[in-house]
Design a protein around this motif. Sequence first.
Motif, mmCIF file in Angstrom:
data_model
loop_
_atom_site.group_PDB
_atom_site.id
_atom_site.type_symbol
_atom_site.label_atom_id
_atom_site.label_comp_id
_atom_site.label_asym_id
_atom_site.label_seq_id
_atom_site.Cartn_x
_atom_site.Cartn_y
_atom_site.Cartn_z
ATOM 1 N N ASP A 1 55.979 -54.165 116.533
ATOM 2 C CA ASP A 1 57.192 -54.448 115.763
ATOM 3 C C ASP A 1 58.410 -54.036 116.585
ATOM 4 O OD1 ASP A 1 59.288 -54.757 114.019
ATOM 5 O OD2 ASP A 1 58.493 -53.418 112.481
ATOM 6 N N PRO A 2 59.036 -54.983 117.280
ATOM 7 C CA PRO A 2 60.193 -54.661 118.121
ATOM 8 C C PRO A 2 61.380 -54.086 117.344
ATOM 9 C CG PRO A 2 59.369 -56.848 118.647
ATOM 10 C CD PRO A 2 58.649 -56.392 117.400
ATOM 11 N N THR A 3 61.369 -54.209 116.022
ATOM 12 C CA THR A 3 62.466 -53.655 115.221
ATOM 13 C C THR A 3 62.148 -52.258 114.690
ATOM 14 O OG1 THR A 3 61.708 -54.572 113.107
ATOM 15 C CG2 THR A 3 63.125 -55.982 114.488
ATOM 16 N N PHE A 4 61.047 -51.681 115.107
ATOM 17 C CA PHE A 4 60.656 -50.351 114.626
ATOM 18 C C PHE A 4 61.519 -49.302 115.328
ATOM 19 C CE2 PHE A 4 57.748 -46.676 114.234
ATOM 20 C CZ PHE A 4 57.666 -46.653 112.850
ATOM 21 N N HIS A 5 62.678 -49.062 114.755
ATOM 22 C CA HIS A 5 63.706 -48.247 115.407
ATOM 23 C C HIS A 5 63.289 -46.800 115.635
ATOM 24 C CE1 HIS A 5 64.560 -47.430 111.174
ATOM 25 N NE2 HIS A 5 65.219 -46.356 111.562
ATOM 26 N N HIS A 6 62.405 -46.268 114.808
ATOM 27 C CA HIS A 6 61.968 -44.875 114.993
ATOM 28 C C HIS A 6 61.326 -44.675 116.368
ATOM 29 C CE1 HIS A 6 62.808 -43.992 110.824
ATOM 30 N NE2 HIS A 6 62.073 -45.028 110.458
ATOM 31 N N ALA A 7 60.529 -45.639 116.785
ATOM 32 C CA ALA A 7 59.884 -45.533 118.095
ATOM 33 C C ALA A 7 60.912 -45.642 119.216
ATOM 34 C CB ALA A 7 58.807 -46.608 118.252
ATOM 35 N N TRP A 8 61.892 -46.542 119.056
ATOM 36 C CA TRP A 8 62.938 -46.659 120.081
ATOM 37 C C TRP A 8 63.708 -45.344 120.221
ATOM 38 C CZ3 TRP A 8 62.368 -50.135 123.496
ATOM 39 C CH2 TRP A 8 61.915 -51.422 123.179
ATOM 40 N N ILE A 9 64.039 -44.720 119.085
ATOM 41 C CA ILE A 9 64.766 -43.447 119.118
ATOM 42 C C ILE A 9 63.949 -42.407 119.881
ATOM 43 C CG2 ILE A 9 65.585 -41.493 117.718
ATOM 44 C CD1 ILE A 9 67.450 -43.825 117.478
ATOM 45 N N ARG A 10 62.687 -42.282 119.529
ATOM 46 C CA ARG A 10 61.843 -41.268 120.176
ATOM 47 C C ARG A 10 61.701 -41.550 121.671
ATOM 48 N NH1 ARG A 10 57.004 -39.099 116.766
ATOM 49 N NH2 ARG A 10 58.528 -37.563 116.137
ATOM 50 N N MET A 11 61.586 -42.822 122.046
ATOM 51 C CA MET A 11 61.530 -43.146 123.479
ATOM 52 C C MET A 11 62.830 -42.764 124.170
ATOM 53 S SD MET A 11 59.309 -46.591 124.135
ATOM 54 C CE MET A 11 59.962 -47.637 122.852
ATOM 55 N N GLY A 12 63.949 -42.985 123.497
ATOM 56 C CA GLY A 12 65.244 -42.604 124.050
ATOM 57 C C GLY A 12 65.345 -41.109 124.266
ATOM 58 N N VAL A 13 64.878 -40.342 123.304
ATOM 59 C CA VAL A 13 64.923 -38.877 123.414
ATOM 60 C C VAL A 13 64.058 -38.410 124.586
ATOM 61 C CG1 VAL A 13 64.240 -36.721 122.266
ATOM 62 C CG2 VAL A 13 65.508 -38.480 120.997
ATOM 63 N N ILE A 14 62.867 -38.950 124.702
ATOM 64 C CA ILE A 14 61.973 -38.544 125.800
ATOM 65 C C ILE A 14 62.602 -38.900 127.142
ATOM 66 C CG2 ILE A 14 59.737 -38.932 126.903
ATOM 67 C CD1 ILE A 14 58.625 -39.475 124.038
ATOM 68 N N ALA A 15 63.122 -40.112 127.268
ATOM 69 C CA ALA A 15 63.746 -40.529 128.527
ATOM 70 C C ALA A 15 64.936 -39.630 128.859
ATOM 71 C CB ALA A 15 64.171 -41.991 128.460
ATOM 72 N N ALA A 16 65.761 -39.308 127.863
ATOM 73 C CA ALA A 16 66.924 -38.437 128.091
ATOM 74 C C ALA A 16 66.473 -37.052 128.533
ATOM 75 C CB ALA A 16 67.780 -38.348 126.836
ATOM 76 N N GLN A 17 65.427 -36.534 127.920
ATOM 77 C CA GLN A 17 64.915 -35.216 128.300
ATOM 78 C C GLN A 17 64.399 -35.216 129.732
ATOM 79 O OE1 GLN A 17 62.036 -34.610 125.173
ATOM 80 N NE2 GLN A 17 63.498 -33.470 123.913
ATOM 81 N N ARG A 18 63.932 -36.358 130.179
ATOM 82 C CA ARG A 18 63.425 -36.476 131.548
ATOM 83 C C ARG A 18 64.530 -36.828 132.544
ATOM 84 N NH1 ARG A 18 57.593 -39.564 131.250
ATOM 85 N NH2 ARG A 18 56.458 -37.791 130.399
ATOM 86 N N GLY A 19 65.763 -36.963 132.044
ATOM 87 C CA GLY A 19 66.890 -37.297 132.920
ATOM 88 C C GLY A 19 66.974 -38.771 133.274
ATOM 89 N N ASP A 20 66.238 -39.597 132.581
ATOM 90 C CA ASP A 20 66.222 -41.036 132.828
ATOM 91 C C ASP A 20 67.226 -41.698 131.879
ATOM 92 O OD1 ASP A 20 65.698 -43.694 133.279
ATOM 93 O OD2 ASP A 20 63.544 -43.559 132.833
ATOM 94 N N ASN A 21 68.508 -41.548 132.214
ATOM 95 C CA ASN A 21 69.563 -42.017 131.312
ATOM 96 C C ASN A 21 69.575 -43.529 131.117
ATOM 97 O OD1 ASN A 21 70.217 -39.362 131.078
ATOM 98 N ND2 ASN A 21 72.256 -39.535 131.950
ATOM 99 N N ARG A 22 69.195 -44.281 132.130
ATOM 100 C CA ARG A 22 69.192 -45.736 132.001
ATOM 101 C C ARG A 22 68.197 -46.172 130.927
ATOM 102 N NH1 ARG A 22 66.349 -49.856 133.517
ATOM 103 N NH2 ARG A 22 64.950 -48.732 134.899
ATOM 104 N N ASN A 23 66.965 -45.671 130.997
ATOM 105 C CA ASN A 23 65.958 -46.040 129.993
ATOM 106 C C ASN A 23 66.283 -45.435 128.629
ATOM 107 O OD1 ASN A 23 64.277 -47.820 131.380
ATOM 108 N ND2 ASN A 23 63.226 -46.135 132.395
ATOM 109 N N ALA A 24 66.882 -44.246 128.633
ATOM 110 C CA ALA A 24 67.281 -43.637 127.363
ATOM 111 C C ALA A 24 68.328 -44.509 126.675
ATOM 112 C CB ALA A 24 67.821 -42.228 127.596
ATOM 113 N N ALA A 25 69.337 -44.937 127.431
ATOM 114 C CA ALA A 25 70.395 -45.774 126.856
ATOM 115 C C ALA A 25 69.821 -47.092 126.345
ATOM 116 C CB ALA A 25 71.494 -46.027 127.892
ATOM 117 N N GLU A 26 68.914 -47.672 127.096
ATOM 118 C CA GLU A 26 68.292 -48.928 126.665
ATOM 119 C C GLU A 26 67.529 -48.735 125.355
ATOM 120 O OE1 GLU A 26 64.719 -51.859 128.059
ATOM 121 O OE2 GLU A 26 65.973 -51.043 129.650
#
Length: 194
Positions: free
Chosen positions: A103-128
Amino acid sequence: ARVHVGYAYLEMGGYQHGKTSLRDALAAARRMGLHNVVATAKHNLGMALDEEGRTEEAIAEYQRAVTLSDEFPQTHHNLAGALLRIGRADQAIAELRRAVEIDPTFHHAWIRMGVIAAQRGDNRNAAEAFDRARQAYPYEPAAYVGLAHLAAQEGRTGDAAQILRDGLRALPGDRTLSDALRRLDPGPEPAAAR
């Protein structure tokens, strides 16, 4: 019906009764060949175990649910959360990716992926990821806060403030967004503080 009774007990804090009802539902659904019902019951049992802090057991139940029926993004999301709690971030990311494949609209998963990417310093993937969450569900404050945090981290405070104001247009009066905007731009110092 027992799945719903079990889930109601879980919601009310009656974990033992909830788990018993869910186990009864599992046995009945297995006898009838109802794999989606069994998967739902396994997912709910995983949630109950997770609430009790029994993360490894919860992971096993979520994995059983996914094996029975791989079509529920919430199960992948909850499995990812449990995996994160025991330090298995790479596996968690794989589960989150599967959730948004379903489900590409499952925003909870997108948020969690953003948080993980940000914690890893991967700002490009976090922003996406935060942007995908915002597109999927524009009423999620965490997407705006995540994007604003990334912009502020890069020294783009004006952009960060605009992102938060955009969020407040979508969610007028949202305290999370207004607090984030206030922290970003606290305004002029009172005369006594100068």
